[in-house]
Design a protein around this motif. Structure first.
Motif, mmCIF file in Angstrom:
data_model
loop_
_atom_site.group_PDB
_atom_site.id
_atom_site.type_symbol
_atom_site.label_atom_id
_atom_site.label_comp_id
_atom_site.label_asym_id
_atom_site.label_seq_id
_atom_site.Cartn_x
_atom_site.Cartn_y
_atom_site.Cartn_z
ATOM 1 N N ILE A 43 0.841 -1.197 0.000
ATOM 2 C CA ILE A 43 0.000 0.000 0.000
ATOM 3 C C ILE A 43 0.879 1.252 0.000
ATOM 4 N N PHE A 44 2.019 1.146 0.646
ATOM 5 C CA PHE A 44 2.880 2.306 0.847
ATOM 6 C C PHE A 44 4.061 2.357 -0.136
ATOM 7 N N LYS A 45 3.913 1.722 -1.285
ATOM 8 C CA LYS A 45 4.999 1.723 -2.271
ATOM 9 C C LYS A 45 5.450 3.135 -2.652
ATOM 10 N N PRO A 46 4.529 4.090 -2.892
ATOM 11 C CA PRO A 46 4.991 5.459 -3.195
ATOM 12 C C PRO A 46 5.860 6.049 -2.092
ATOM 13 N N PHE A 47 5.495 5.752 -0.847
ATOM 14 C CA PHE A 47 6.275 6.241 0.294
ATOM 15 C C PHE A 47 7.638 5.565 0.346
ATOM 16 N N TYR A 48 7.686 4.263 0.028
ATOM 17 C CA TYR A 48 8.969 3.559 0.034
ATOM 18 C C TYR A 48 9.948 4.203 -0.952
ATOM 19 N N LEU A 49 9.457 4.529 -2.140
ATOM 20 C CA LEU A 49 10.320 5.140 -3.157
ATOM 21 C C LEU A 49 10.884 6.470 -2.662
ATOM 22 N N THR A 50 10.018 7.266 -2.059
ATOM 23 C CA THR A 50 10.460 8.561 -1.537
ATOM 24 C C THR A 50 11.460 8.379 -0.399
ATOM 25 N N LEU A 51 11.193 7.438 0.482
ATOM 26 C CA LEU A 51 12.092 7.176 1.607
ATOM 27 C C LEU A 51 13.459 6.701 1.114
ATOM 28 N N ILE A 52 13.468 5.822 0.129
ATOM 29 C CA ILE A 52 14.729 5.350 -0.454
ATOM 30 C C ILE A 52 15.532 6.520 -1.009
ATOM 31 N N SER A 53 14.856 7.421 -1.712
ATOM 32 C CA SER A 53 15.524 8.579 -2.306
ATOM 33 C C SER A 53 16.156 9.467 -1.242
ATOM 34 N N ILE A 54 15.411 9.713 -0.174
ATOM 35 C CA ILE A 54 15.915 10.569 0.905
ATOM 36 C C ILE A 54 17.120 9.921 1.593
ATOM 37 N N ILE A 55 17.017 8.623 1.852
ATOM 38 C CA ILE A 55 18.111 7.918 2.525
ATOM 39 C C ILE A 55 19.377 7.942 1.665
ATOM 40 N N ILE A 56 19.226 7.720 0.370
ATOM 41 C CA ILE A 56 20.383 7.735 -0.529
ATOM 42 C C ILE A 56 21.010 9.117 -0.567
ATOM 43 N N LYS A 57 20.189 10.154 -0.658
ATOM 44 C CA LYS A 57 20.719 11.515 -0.698
ATOM 45 C C LYS A 57 21.478 11.849 0.579
ATOM 46 N N PHE A 58 20.879 11.543 1.714
ATOM 47 C CA PHE A 58 21.540 11.824 2.989
ATOM 48 C C PHE A 58 22.774 10.942 3.184
ATOM 49 N N GLY A 59 22.761 9.746 2.593
ATOM 50 C CA GLY A 59 23.934 8.889 2.644
ATOM 51 C C GLY A 59 25.115 9.528 1.927
ATOM 52 N N PHE A 60 24.857 10.121 0.763
ATOM 53 C CA PHE A 60 25.907 10.839 0.031
ATOM 54 C C PHE A 60 26.372 12.059 0.822
ATOM 55 N N ASP A 61 25.437 12.715 1.488
ATOM 56 C CA ASP A 61 25.796 13.861 2.334
ATOM 57 C C ASP A 61 26.826 13.449 3.387
ATOM 58 N N ILE A 62 26.524 12.357 4.069
ATOM 59 C CA ILE A 62 27.405 11.905 5.148
ATOM 60 C C ILE A 62 28.781 11.506 4.617
ATOM 61 N N ILE A 63 28.786 10.827 3.470
ATOM 62 C CA ILE A 63 30.048 10.340 2.905
ATOM 63 C C ILE A 63 30.912 11.486 2.378
ATOM 64 N N PHE A 64 30.307 12.416 1.642
ATOM 65 C CA PHE A 64 31.083 13.444 0.954
ATOM 66 C C PHE A 64 31.112 14.793 1.665
ATOM 67 N N GLU A 65 30.073 15.086 2.453
ATOM 68 C CA GLU A 65 29.985 16.389 3.106
ATOM 69 C C GLU A 65 30.114 16.296 4.630
ATOM 70 N N HIS A 66 29.969 15.078 5.152
ATOM 71 C CA HIS A 66 30.082 14.828 6.593
ATOM 72 C C HIS A 66 29.001 15.528 7.413
ATOM 73 N N LYS A 67 27.908 15.886 6.750
ATOM 74 C CA LYS A 67 26.750 16.437 7.443
ATOM 75 C C LYS A 67 25.550 16.415 6.506
#
Length: 286
Positions: A43-67
């Motif tokens: 039921i929440f597939k649209p939310f899963y896609l959005t959550l995945i996108s946010i997690i990936i973006k913030f993951g790059f933040d932590i790796i490359f920007e450290h915040k």
């Protein structure tokens, strides 16, 4: 009046996207569950896609920007997740998105292009190797519906998983045009150009399939206006809007109405009509 920061602007846009996301959970989640076409988790597939996108973006933040940073890259990632076709494979999306995000971020140093559209088109292309190329949900592929004009405006039409509600997109536009930073002439020009051409086509061939295009409305409001990839001068905005409207109409007429606007926006950016957008001097994943 206090001048808004990039963070403020991004948050404003994300808030306006929330009604579309909630509606998508109803349209592409609950209605499918009601027909026993998906289980309760999907039921929440649209939310899963959005959550995945946010997690990936913030993951790059932590790796490359450290915040963690709330900026246009976050908005772009959320937009990509919302315009995916319903049949997007979650595994394909999870693997492909970080790769295309990394590559497009590098390419941004070399030339200007609409990052959202390029990421979207690449992911959809990759997904087509694993699942049939269609924008229909399971419900739309199994049943034939006759919706009222209001139903179509509300979002009961074929399109991206969380981008079909014309009403919520127009509501967002009405809110955004009151902000000094928003490039309101771009959506207006795109939709006027597209509707005029689509109506002429309707008078000729009596086919209304491309006349009411929710993706054109959504993309023109949220994606074609992204500051990094769109003109700052009013003349440039109008020219870009007309070009996008024409290209989108042509692609919708001869091939696919849903994907047409995203190809059009990308082509317009690659043709150099957005050359007054600021160039970045270094790569940043924030």
């Amino acid at each position: 009046m206090k001048k808004k920061t990039t963070k403020d602007i991004v948050i404003d846009n994300i808030i306006l996207l929330i009604p579309l996301l909630i509606y998508s959970i109803f349209k592409n989640g609950y209605l499918l569950y009601e027909k026993n076409l998906v289980n309760e988790y999907m039921i929440f597939k649209p939310f899963y896609l959005t959550l995945i996108s946010i997690i990936i973006k913030f993951g790059f933040d932590i790796i490359f920007e450290h915040k963690l940073k709330i900026n246009y890259n976050l908005l772009s990632m959320i937009l990509v997740s919302m315009i995916m076709p319903y049949n997007i494979n979650l595994i394909v999306f999870l693997i492909t998105l970080p790769i295309v995000y990394f590559l497009t971020t590098i390419l941004e140093k070399k030339f200007t292009f609409n990052k959202v559209c390029l990421m979207y088109l690449i992911i959809v292309l990759v997904n087509s190797f694993f699942t049939p190329f269609t924008y229909e949900s399971i419900l739309e592929s199994k049943f034939t519906f006759s919706f009222s004009f209001f139903d179509l405006l509300m979002g009961r039409c074929i399109g991206g998983i969380a981008s079909t509600s014309i009403i919520f997109s127009l509501f967002a536009y009405i809110i955004l045009i009151n902000s000094f930073y928003y490039k309101k002439d771009i959506p207006l020009t795109i939709n006027i150009t597209y509707l005029i051409l689509a109506f002429i086509a309707f008078l000729i061939n009596k086919d209304s399939n491309i006349l009411l295009n929710s993706e054109v409305v959504f993309a023109s409001v949220f994606i074609a206006t992204l500051p990094k990839y769109s003109p700052y001068k009013i003349k440039g905005q109008i020219i870009s809007g007309i070009l996008i409207g024409i290209i989108s109409f042509i692609i919708a007429l001869i091939w696919n109405p849903t994907i047409s606007i995203y190809i059009a926006i990308l082509i317009a950016s690659l043709l150099g009509n957005l050359n007054d957008a600021k160039k970045k001097n270094k790569i940043s994943f924030a």
